[in-house]
Design a protein around this motif. Structure first.
Motif, PDB file in Angstrom:
ATOM      1  N   GLY A   1     -38.555 -74.506 -11.150  1.00  0.00           N
ATOM      2  CA  GLY A   1     -39.858 -75.085 -10.823  1.00  0.00           C
ATOM      3  C   GLY A   1     -40.650 -74.210  -9.876  1.00  0.00           C
ATOM      4  O   GLY A   1     -41.863 -74.033 -10.048  1.00  0.00           O
ATOM      5  N   ALA A   2     -39.964 -73.636  -8.889  1.00  0.00           N
ATOM      6  CA  ALA A   2     -40.647 -72.777  -7.920  1.00  0.00           C
ATOM      7  C   ALA A   2     -41.178 -71.509  -8.571  1.00  0.00           C
ATOM      8  O   ALA A   2     -42.320 -71.099  -8.328  1.00  0.00           O
ATOM      9  CB  ALA A   2     -39.685 -72.427  -6.782  1.00  0.00           C
ATOM     10  N   VAL A   3     -40.358 -70.883  -9.409  1.00  0.00           N
ATOM     11  CA  VAL A   3     -40.785 -69.664 -10.094  1.00  0.00           C
ATOM     12  C   VAL A   3     -41.990 -69.949 -10.984  1.00  0.00           C
ATOM     13  O   VAL A   3     -42.938 -69.157 -11.052  1.00  0.00           O
ATOM     14  CB  VAL A   3     -39.623 -69.077 -10.928  1.00  0.00           C
ATOM     15  CG1 VAL A   3     -40.127 -68.006 -11.887  1.00  0.00           C
ATOM     16  CG2 VAL A   3     -38.563 -68.494 -10.000  1.00  0.00           C
ATOM     17  N   MET A   4     -41.980 -71.105 -11.654  1.00  0.00           N
ATOM     18  CA  MET A   4     -43.096 -71.483 -12.513  1.00  0.00           C
ATOM     19  C   MET A   4     -44.400 -71.556 -11.707  1.00  0.00           C
ATOM     20  O   MET A   4     -45.431 -71.013 -12.123  1.00  0.00           O
ATOM     21  CB  MET A   4     -42.802 -72.847 -13.164  1.00  0.00           C
ATOM     22  CG  MET A   4     -43.854 -73.349 -14.111  1.00  0.00           C
ATOM     23  SD  MET A   4     -43.288 -74.832 -15.001  1.00  0.00           S
ATOM     24  CE  MET A   4     -43.055 -75.994 -13.643  1.00  0.00           C
ATOM     25  N   ALA A   5     -44.350 -72.211 -10.556  1.00  0.00           N
ATOM     26  CA  ALA A   5     -45.558 -72.369  -9.740  1.00  0.00           C
ATOM     27  C   ALA A   5     -46.003 -71.039  -9.132  1.00  0.00           C
ATOM     28  O   ALA A   5     -47.200 -70.720  -9.122  1.00  0.00           O
ATOM     29  CB  ALA A   5     -45.294 -73.388  -8.641  1.00  0.00           C
ATOM     30  N   ILE A   6     -45.044 -70.251  -8.637  1.00  0.00           N
ATOM     31  CA  ILE A   6     -45.397 -68.999  -7.965  1.00  0.00           C
ATOM     32  C   ILE A   6     -45.894 -67.968  -8.966  1.00  0.00           C
ATOM     33  O   ILE A   6     -46.869 -67.251  -8.712  1.00  0.00           O
ATOM     34  CB  ILE A   6     -44.182 -68.463  -7.178  1.00  0.00           C
ATOM     35  CG1 ILE A   6     -43.837 -69.428  -6.051  1.00  0.00           C
ATOM     36  CG2 ILE A   6     -44.470 -67.077  -6.610  1.00  0.00           C
ATOM     37  CD1 ILE A   6     -42.482 -69.205  -5.432  1.00  0.00           C
ATOM     38  N   LEU A   7     -45.239 -67.874 -10.117  1.00  0.00           N
ATOM     39  CA  LEU A   7     -45.699 -66.967 -11.163  1.00  0.00           C
ATOM     40  C   LEU A   7     -47.127 -67.300 -11.569  1.00  0.00           C
ATOM     41  O   LEU A   7     -47.964 -66.421 -11.753  1.00  0.00           O
ATOM     42  CB  LEU A   7     -44.786 -67.059 -12.380  1.00  0.00           C
ATOM     43  CG  LEU A   7     -43.643 -66.055 -12.508  1.00  0.00           C
ATOM     44  CD1 LEU A   7     -42.850 -66.328 -13.766  1.00  0.00           C
ATOM     45  CD2 LEU A   7     -44.153 -64.625 -12.492  1.00  0.00           C
ATOM     46  N   ASP A   8     -47.409 -68.595 -11.685  1.00  0.00           N
ATOM     47  CA  ASP A   8     -48.740 -69.017 -12.103  1.00  0.00           C
ATOM     48  C   ASP A   8     -49.810 -68.511 -11.139  1.00  0.00           C
ATOM     49  O   ASP A   8     -50.855 -68.020 -11.547  1.00  0.00           O
ATOM     50  CB  ASP A   8     -48.793 -70.546 -12.181  1.00  0.00           C
ATOM     51  CG  ASP A   8     -50.126 -71.056 -12.669  1.00  0.00           C
ATOM     52  OD1 ASP A   8     -50.367 -70.982 -13.879  1.00  0.00           O
ATOM     53  OD2 ASP A   8     -50.935 -71.499 -11.841  1.00  0.00           O
TER      54      ASP A   8
END
Length: 510
Positions: free
Chosen positions: A28-35
């Protein structure tokens, strides 16, 4: 008769059950940060796609931040009321739907609306995920938890600009949003299967009046601050009016919260000396550091003529440096205290920013890459340990709300820092090229792209960046003052935490 001590592996390492929970939270964190990092690279492509102005396209980023600031204050209560697992899955759902819709956007207005929907999910995603993770790990492993979660976080700043540049150039801008869909589906399914069930617990009455003050107040304040770079100051109505309204609402919230029980944000947290010192340090750090991060890619693109993809590659040493020190720092904080880790980290950051105060049109890439690597080493030793210092002394009752308070500070300070540095850079560029502040970067870009004026314009622009980094150097140096008062020995978890084996949440900066 001899006796042997039972081994305590849980005290030394994170077990398999904790690592499974960590995998869900990291996704979930990678998804938000990548975005976030991918979108920043695509701003120019989006401007051309929708044939709009830079002021309008900025709301693709600012709208997301406004949504974060609006929803974060509610997250603490919602974690208690609905349970962290349910809230985390809801957050993933919002983010997933927002990503899919943003990829299908038909005009700039629809894209901004769908980015706001993403922000509603992102604002809940981080504190809820961190609460789940640190509850699973226990109070004695907070530093290790932050180290495990911090390393994947750094892959976003490394991989995001590279991935974004490639997607925009080789595929389509729509895929900077569609890329979240498969990640989000996997994260949702894993959360449903692997996260521990929510335990029912009594909840306090929700502070609706407080929400109606704080959420719109923060949104108005950030809206006003976000408009400063375009107008070149605070004189425009669209800057000072929402800014004053937001400030009044926030002050009213603070005054009211000090007089009532069960306020939306528990301001009694600030009676904890370590928490207060850490929050001051985090505020200064976010203002200074995010401001620096904002203009670094612009320097490579504007002054050195690099593409967005090349600029992303040039920033990679920073992430690699942080990946080296962050796991080590996580262990050291648990053993020797945050103060002894954060101070050397800040010194490394100051040394690296000092290099950038001397940048020009032909500064050695070797020197710049080395400075970025050193900056990353300092990041890994300061960013997470500051949060650890704030949260290690808190009790279980304050878990979700402390996380919310820290996230609010991070988002607000980051927005203010970005605006301050943008104003400084725009003013310096405008002075170099003899145009109004709002036209400084456009004039510099036009002059640099003109072969007849390229060399002189690159030198002048480089000087403006060097002067701007001097201001960020001062801001980073100010972080040393509160950091001197951070704990310099291991912190014992609060007594209430030992009752159920849970711990305060780590907080991720994004």
């Amino acid at each position: 008769m001899t006796t042997t001590s039972e081994p305590r592996p849980a005290a030394d390492k994170l077990d398999g059950a904790v690592l499974k929970v960590a995998a869900v939270v990291v996704l979930g964190a990678v998804m938000a940060i990548l975005d976030t990092t991918v979108v920043n690279v695509a701003i120019q492509a989006l401007t051309l796609e929708f044939q709009t102005s830079f002021d309008t396209i900025q709301w693709v980023v600012t709208g997301y931040m406004l949504a974060l600031a609006t929803v974060i204050p509610v997250t603490g209560w919602a974690c208690d009321r609905f349970g962290t697992k349910r809230l985390y899955m809801l957050a993933i759902g919002f983010f997933l739907v927002g990503s899919a819709l943003a990829g299908a956007a038909w005009d700039i207005e629809s894209l901004i609306v769908f980015r706001v929907l993403q922000g509603l999910g992102g604002g809940m995603l981080m504190p809820a995920g961190m609460t789940i993770m640190t509850k699973a790990a226990g109070p004695h492993r907070v530093g290790r938890v932050m180290a495990v979660l911090g390393v994947p976080m750094l892959l976003g700043p490394i991989g995001g600009p590279i991935l974004g540049g490639w997607l925009v150039d080789a595929v389509s801008w729509r895929w900077i949003f569609y890329i979240n869909v498969p990640i989000g589906v996997i994260a949702f399914l894993l959360a449903w299967k692997l996260l521990p069930k929510d335990q029912s617990r009594p909840t306090e009455k929700f502070d609706f009046p407080g929400m109606l003050m704080l959420s719109p107040g923060l949104a108005a304040l950030i809206y006003g601050v976000a408009n400063i770079p375009h107008h070149g100051g605070v004189g425009a109505t669209s800057v000072w009016l929402p800014g004053i309204i937001g400030l009044v609402l926030v002050v009213a919230f603070v005054v009211r919260s000090l007089k009532i029980p069960n306020a939306l944000i528990d301001l009694t947290l600030f009676r904890n000396r370590t928490f207060s010192i850490s929050m001051v340090t985090i505020t200064l750090f976010m203002i200074a550091f995010l401001g620096s991060m904002l203009i670094l890619p612009t320097y490579f693109v504007l002054v050195r003529g690099e593409s967005a993809l090349q600029a992303g590659l040039l920033l990679a040493p920073q992430g690699f440096g942080a990946m080296i020190t962050m796991p080590i720092a996580g262990r050291l904080v648990d053993k020797i205290g945050a103060g002894k880790v954060v101070l050397p980290g800040l010194v490394l950051i100051i040394a690296s920013v000092a290099v950038f105060t001397q940048v020009g049109a032909d500064t050695s890439y070797g020197l710049l890459l080395a400075a970025l690597f050193v900056m990353g080493l300092g990041m890994g030793m300061s960013m997470m340990p500051i949060s650890t210092a704030a949260l290690q002394t808190l009790t279980q009752r304050t878990v979700a709300r402390a996380s919310s308070a820290m996230n609010i500070v991070q988002q607000t300070a980051g927005a203010i820092g970005s605006a301050i540095v943008s104003i400084i850079l725009a003013s310096l560029l405008a002075g170099k090229f003899g145009v109004p502040t709002s036209q400084g970067q456009l004039a510099a870009t036009a002059a640099v792209m003109n072969p007849a004026t390229h060399d002189a314009a690159a030198v002048a622009s480089g000087d403006a960046f060097a002067s701007t980094f001097t201001w960020t150097l001062v801001l980073v140096a100010l972080c040393l003052i509160p950091a001197l008062f951070l704990p310099r020995k291991p912190v014992q978890p609060a007594a209430e935490d030992s009752e159920d084996g849970t711990a305060p949440p780590a907080v991720m900066m994004h």
